[in-house]
Scaffold this motif. Structure first.
Motif, PDB file in Angstrom:
ATOM      1  N   ARG A  92      26.143  -6.628  12.311  1.00 24.46           N
ATOM      2  CA  ARG A  92      26.029  -6.764  13.689  1.00 24.46           C
ATOM      3  C   ARG A  92      25.036  -5.852  14.172  1.00 24.46           C
ATOM      4  NH1 ARG A  92      30.718  -8.480  11.881  1.00 24.46           N
ATOM      5  NH2 ARG A  92      31.916  -9.959  12.698  1.00 24.46           N
ATOM      6  N   GLU A  93      24.914  -4.554  13.856  1.00 26.04           N
ATOM      7  CA  GLU A  93      24.131  -3.643  14.317  1.00 26.04           C
ATOM      8  C   GLU A  93      22.673  -4.064  13.995  1.00 26.04           C
ATOM      9  OE1 GLU A  93      23.185   1.362  14.064  1.00 26.04           O
ATOM     10  OE2 GLU A  93      24.998   0.348  13.338  1.00 26.04           O
ATOM     11  N   GLN A  94      22.336  -4.313  12.880  1.00 26.65           N
ATOM     12  CA  GLN A  94      21.080  -4.774  12.522  1.00 26.65           C
ATOM     13  C   GLN A  94      20.623  -6.152  13.308  1.00 26.65           C
ATOM     14  OE1 GLN A  94      20.405  -5.830   8.457  1.00 26.65           O
ATOM     15  NE2 GLN A  94      18.003  -6.032   8.895  1.00 26.65           N
ATOM     16  N   LYS A  95      21.349  -6.997  13.662  1.00 22.21           N
ATOM     17  CA  LYS A  95      21.296  -8.165  14.321  1.00 22.21           C
ATOM     18  C   LYS A  95      20.780  -7.987  15.696  1.00 22.21           C
ATOM     19  CE  LYS A  95      23.549 -11.601  11.679  1.00 22.21           C
ATOM     20  NZ  LYS A  95      22.216 -12.429  11.218  1.00 22.21           N
ATOM     21  N   CYS A  96      21.545  -6.739  16.368  1.00 22.34           N
ATOM     22  CA  CYS A  96      21.560  -6.346  17.646  1.00 22.34           C
ATOM     23  C   CYS A  96      19.939  -5.750  17.849  1.00 22.34           C
ATOM     24  CB  CYS A  96      22.601  -5.528  18.062  1.00 22.34           C
ATOM     25  SG  CYS A  96      22.472  -4.966  19.817  1.00 22.34           S
ATOM     26  N   GLN A  97      19.676  -5.039  16.722  1.00 23.86           N
ATOM     27  CA  GLN A  97      18.414  -4.526  16.891  1.00 23.86           C
ATOM     28  C   GLN A  97      17.230  -5.437  16.753  1.00 23.86           C
ATOM     29  OE1 GLN A  97      18.629  -1.495  13.716  1.00 23.86           O
ATOM     30  NE2 GLN A  97      19.741   0.116  14.711  1.00 23.86           N
ATOM     31  N   VAL A  98      17.349  -6.351  16.003  1.00 18.62           N
ATOM     32  CA  VAL A  98      16.575  -7.450  15.990  1.00 18.62           C
ATOM     33  C   VAL A  98      16.278  -8.214  17.003  1.00 18.62           C
ATOM     34  CG1 VAL A  98      16.094  -9.663  14.888  1.00 18.62           C
ATOM     35  CG2 VAL A  98      16.815  -7.632  13.282  1.00 18.62           C
ATOM     36  N   PHE A  99      17.766  -8.525  17.804  1.00 15.53           N
ATOM     37  CA  PHE A  99      17.508  -9.217  19.269  1.00 15.53           C
ATOM     38  C   PHE A  99      16.622  -8.663  20.077  1.00 15.53           C
ATOM     39  CE2 PHE A  99      21.722 -11.268  18.287  1.00 15.53           C
ATOM     40  CZ  PHE A  99      21.159 -12.291  17.109  1.00 15.53           C
ATOM     41  N   ARG A 100      16.881  -7.226  20.012  1.00 14.66           N
ATOM     42  CA  ARG A 100      16.070  -6.446  21.303  1.00 14.66           C
ATOM     43  C   ARG A 100      14.483  -6.577  20.883  1.00 14.66           C
ATOM     44  NH1 ARG A 100      20.429  -2.675  20.835  1.00 14.66           N
ATOM     45  NH2 ARG A 100      19.456  -1.503  19.197  1.00 14.66           N
ATOM     46  N   THR A 101      14.191  -6.305  19.458  1.00 17.28           N
ATOM     47  CA  THR A 101      12.693  -6.428  19.226  1.00 17.28           C
ATOM     48  C   THR A 101      12.168  -7.723  19.609  1.00 17.28           C
ATOM     49  OG1 THR A 101      13.284  -4.836  17.268  1.00 17.28           O
ATOM     50  CG2 THR A 101      11.099  -6.180  17.012  1.00 17.28           C
ATOM     51  N   ILE A 102      13.037  -8.854  19.216  1.00 19.89           N
ATOM     52  CA  ILE A 102      12.312 -10.210  19.468  1.00 19.89           C
ATOM     53  C   ILE A 102      12.285 -10.292  21.119  1.00 19.89           C
ATOM     54  CG2 ILE A 102      12.933 -12.667  19.579  1.00 19.89           C
ATOM     55  CD1 ILE A 102      14.497 -12.086  17.057  1.00 19.89           C
ATOM     56  N   GLY A 103      13.147  -9.663  21.781  1.00 19.39           N
ATOM     57  CA  GLY A 103      13.104  -9.586  23.372  1.00 19.39           C
ATOM     58  C   GLY A 103      11.817  -9.096  23.837  1.00 19.39           C
ATOM     59  N   ARG A 104      11.330  -7.856  23.038  1.00 15.01           N
ATOM     60  CA  ARG A 104      10.226  -6.903  23.307  1.00 15.01           C
ATOM     61  C   ARG A 104       9.026  -7.714  23.103  1.00 15.01           C
ATOM     62  NH1 ARG A 104      10.988  -2.813  19.875  1.00 15.01           N
ATOM     63  NH2 ARG A 104      12.750  -2.359  21.111  1.00 15.01           N
ATOM     64  N   TYR A 105       8.918  -8.582  22.211  1.00 12.32           N
ATOM     65  CA  TYR A 105       7.552  -9.272  21.930  1.00 12.32           C
ATOM     66  C   TYR A 105       7.415 -10.768  21.766  1.00 12.32           C
ATOM     67  CZ  TYR A 105       6.650  -4.696  19.695  1.00 12.32           C
ATOM     68  OH  TYR A 105       6.445  -3.121  19.420  1.00 12.32           O
ATOM     69  N   ALA A 106       8.330 -11.458  21.965  1.00  8.69           N
ATOM     70  CA  ALA A 106       8.365 -12.906  21.791  1.00  8.69           C
ATOM     71  C   ALA A 106       8.036 -13.456  23.302  1.00  8.69           C
ATOM     72  CB  ALA A 106       9.742 -13.601  21.302  1.00  8.69           C
ATOM     73  N   ALA A 107       7.755 -14.578  23.589  1.00  4.28           N
ATOM     74  CA  ALA A 107       7.585 -15.289  24.757  1.00  4.28           C
ATOM     75  C   ALA A 107       8.855 -15.164  25.614  1.00  4.28           C
ATOM     76  CB  ALA A 107       7.177 -16.805  24.775  1.00  4.28           C
ATOM     77  N   ASN A 108       8.655 -15.109  26.909  1.00  8.97           N
ATOM     78  CA  ASN A 108       9.649 -15.176  27.786  1.00  8.97           C
ATOM     79  C   ASN A 108      10.891 -16.210  27.776  1.00  8.97           C
ATOM     80  OD1 ASN A 108       8.655 -12.690  29.058  1.00  8.97           O
ATOM     81  ND2 ASN A 108       7.315 -14.018  30.446  1.00  8.97           N
ATOM     82  N   ASN A 109      10.413 -17.152  27.223  1.00 12.38           N
ATOM     83  CA  ASN A 109      11.355 -18.274  27.297  1.00 12.38           C
ATOM     84  C   ASN A 109      11.529 -18.537  25.688  1.00 12.38           C
ATOM     85  OD1 ASN A 109       9.050 -19.462  26.369  1.00 12.38           O
ATOM     86  ND2 ASN A 109       9.393 -21.357  27.021  1.00 12.38           N
ATOM     87  N   ALA A 110      11.339 -17.580  24.935  1.00 12.14           N
ATOM     88  CA  ALA A 110      11.706 -17.626  23.643  1.00 12.14           C
ATOM     89  C   ALA A 110      13.308 -17.817  23.230  1.00 12.14           C
ATOM     90  CB  ALA A 110      11.269 -16.438  22.528  1.00 12.14           C
ATOM     91  N   ILE A 111      13.402 -18.984  22.447  1.00 17.03           N
ATOM     92  CA  ILE A 111      14.920 -19.099  21.763  1.00 17.03           C
ATOM     93  C   ILE A 111      15.348 -18.470  20.482  1.00 17.03           C
ATOM     94  CG2 ILE A 111      16.398 -21.059  20.815  1.00 17.03           C
ATOM     95  CD1 ILE A 111      15.069 -23.127  22.742  1.00 17.03           C
ATOM     96  N   ILE A 112      16.335 -17.857  20.301  1.00 12.38           N
ATOM     97  CA  ILE A 112      16.684 -17.071  19.071  1.00 12.38           C
ATOM     98  C   ILE A 112      17.819 -18.117  18.331  1.00 12.38           C
ATOM     99  CG2 ILE A 112      17.800 -15.077  18.090  1.00 12.38           C
ATOM    100  CD1 ILE A 112      16.663 -13.396  20.286  1.00 12.38           C
ATOM    101  N   ALA A 113      17.639 -18.361  17.326  1.00 12.84           N
ATOM    102  CA  ALA A 113      18.485 -19.512  16.623  1.00 12.84           C
ATOM    103  C   ALA A 113      19.003 -18.361  15.344  1.00 12.84           C
ATOM    104  CB  ALA A 113      17.934 -20.521  16.002  1.00 12.84           C
ATOM    105  N   SER A 114      20.271 -18.034  15.382  1.00 10.07           N
ATOM    106  CA  SER A 114      20.754 -17.305  14.375  1.00 10.07           C
ATOM    107  C   SER A 114      21.010 -17.978  12.987  1.00 10.07           C
ATOM    108  CB  SER A 114      21.923 -16.241  14.981  1.00 10.07           C
ATOM    109  OG  SER A 114      22.396 -15.809  13.892  1.00 10.07           O
ATOM    110  N   CYS A 115      20.827 -17.541  12.108  1.00  7.84           N
ATOM    111  CA  CYS A 115      21.150 -18.299  10.750  1.00  7.84           C
ATOM    112  C   CYS A 115      22.476 -17.619  10.330  1.00  7.84           C
ATOM    113  CB  CYS A 115      20.029 -18.116   9.740  1.00  7.84           C
ATOM    114  SG  CYS A 115      18.381 -18.972  10.134  1.00  7.84           S
ATOM    115  N   THR A 116      23.297 -17.100  11.139  1.00 10.86           N
ATOM    116  CA  THR A 116      24.476 -16.321  10.578  1.00 10.86           C
ATOM    117  C   THR A 116      25.349 -17.423   9.840  1.00 10.86           C
ATOM    118  OG1 THR A 116      26.399 -15.012  11.304  1.00 10.86           O
ATOM    119  CG2 THR A 116      25.625 -16.595  12.821  1.00 10.86           C
ATOM    120  N   SER A 117      26.128 -17.016   9.220  1.00  6.53           N
ATOM    121  CA  SER A 117      27.177 -17.819   8.529  1.00  6.53           C
ATOM    122  C   SER A 117      28.465 -17.418   8.921  1.00  6.53           C
ATOM    123  CB  SER A 117      26.929 -18.026   6.992  1.00  6.53           C
ATOM    124  OG  SER A 117      27.197 -16.679   6.438  1.00  6.53           O
ATOM    125  N   SER A 118      28.889 -16.444   9.667  1.00  6.51           N
ATOM    126  CA  SER A 118      30.053 -15.809   9.581  1.00  6.51           C
ATOM    127  C   SER A 118      30.466 -15.128  11.019  1.00  6.51           C
ATOM    128  CB  SER A 118      30.527 -14.819   8.510  1.00  6.51           C
ATOM    129  OG  SER A 118      29.465 -13.598   8.567  1.00  6.51           O
TER     130      SER A 118
END
Length: 311
Positions: A92-118
């Motif tokens: 969970r902590e790693q995913k949270c950090q990744v979401f923040r990184t994506i938010g920092r660099y990706a487009a303003n309307n970027a969709i995040i599709a998590s591949c989580t299985s659980s």
């Protein structure tokens, strides 16, 4: 057209990237170590070699696809990405950090599709500044071969996010099932766990063997439900007969809520499956390449739908 990135250079990320570039779309994969990047590139290359061996792709297709692939540790190369598959570990902590990184660099309307299985979609959404742009798109391994994706929304997922996700997945020739909220295991893993629990119970009771269970699944259930669906079959048999069968079988089904002794014994003895060389089978004598091929074989025909690069 969506600008696609994959955050995570492991097995799922490598196969997700194979699918994207295999349909003629550029893809950027973000990893976190040089060793991981090398493994990712080797895995993608091996995926293409398997397709070439089956006559489903050419060396020209592979060259064009690999040219459309960027694998890097530099997250700033997410700049401009409008759709990001998150494929890091179930931490969970790693995913949270990744979401923040994506938010920092990706487009303003970027969709995040998590591949989580659980992890529950609501829990992931709580990590997001803009939760309306997040959902789960849970694939199955090998991701580039097996066509199903479970799309799971949460109560803040926007209709636009859902529509764009489904449109992209269909562009990638995926079969989509939609869930309006998370439940543990989503659909397929719930079905799988019910089967695993019953199968292990039958082995523990000395009723049958792992090999005979696999034979029963491969040559009856697997064949049946690959051509007609589970609930289609229920309707075909009819409620009356299925009710009588259930009355006989339900009381005897395994209903344990605990991890079963065979699994605990395997963990204690470090015979934990294929990677350790032993589990329900002795893997030391099995051909790893043959097993990898058999895992992919049912899905080869679907590759013919891809919009191959280099054509």
């Amino acid at each position: 057209m969506e600008r696609i990135a994959v955050y995570g250079a492991g097995t799922i990320g490598a196969c997700q990237a194979t699918l994207v570039i295999g349909n003629g779309l550029p893809c950027t994969v973000i990893g976190h170590s040089e060793e991981g990047l090398a493994r990712c590139r080797a895995a993608v290359s091996q995926n293409w070699d398997d397709l070439i061996r089956e006559g489903l792709a050419s060396e020209k297709n592979k060259r064009a696809a690999m040219a459309a692939l960027t694998i890097t540790n530099d997250a700033s190369l997410l700049t401009g990405s409008s759709f990001v598959f998150e494929a890091v570990s179930e931490d969970r902590e790693q995913k949270c950090q990744v979401f923040r990184t994506i938010g920092r660099y990706a487009a303003n309307n970027a969709i995040i599709a998590s591949c989580t299985s659980s992890i529950d979609a609501e829990e992931l959404a709580a990590m997001m500044k803009y939760p309306e742009r997040l959902l789960i798109a849970h694939p199955f391994q090998p991701v580039h071969m097996l066509p199903l994706v479970e799309v799971v929304r949460h109560n803040k997922t926007s209709d636009e996010t859902l529509q764009r996700t489904i449109a992209l997945l269909k562009r990638l020739h995926r079969k989509v099932v939609l869930m309006n909220r998370s439940v543990p295991g989503f659909l397929v893993n719930r079905f799988a766990q019910a089967l695993f629990r019953e199968a292990i119970y039958l082995i523990e009771e000395g009723i049958t063997t792992a090999a005979d269970i696999d034979t029963a699944v491969k040559y009856a259930m697997g064949m049946r439900y690959s051509s007609i669906g589970l609930m289609e079959y229920f309707d075909a048999v009819g409620f009356d007969l299925e009710k009588r069968i259930a009355e006989n079988v339900y009381p005897d089904l395994c209903d344990t809520k605990d991890i079963q002794s065979l699994v605990l014994q395997g963990l204690a003895s470090r015979k934990t499956g294929q990677a350790s060389g032993g589990g329900f089978y002795d893997w030391s004598g099995k051909d790893a390449d043959d097993f990898r091929y058999r895992k992919q074989r049912p899905y080869f025909e679907g590759i013919r739908e891809w919009c191959m690069p280099g054509e």
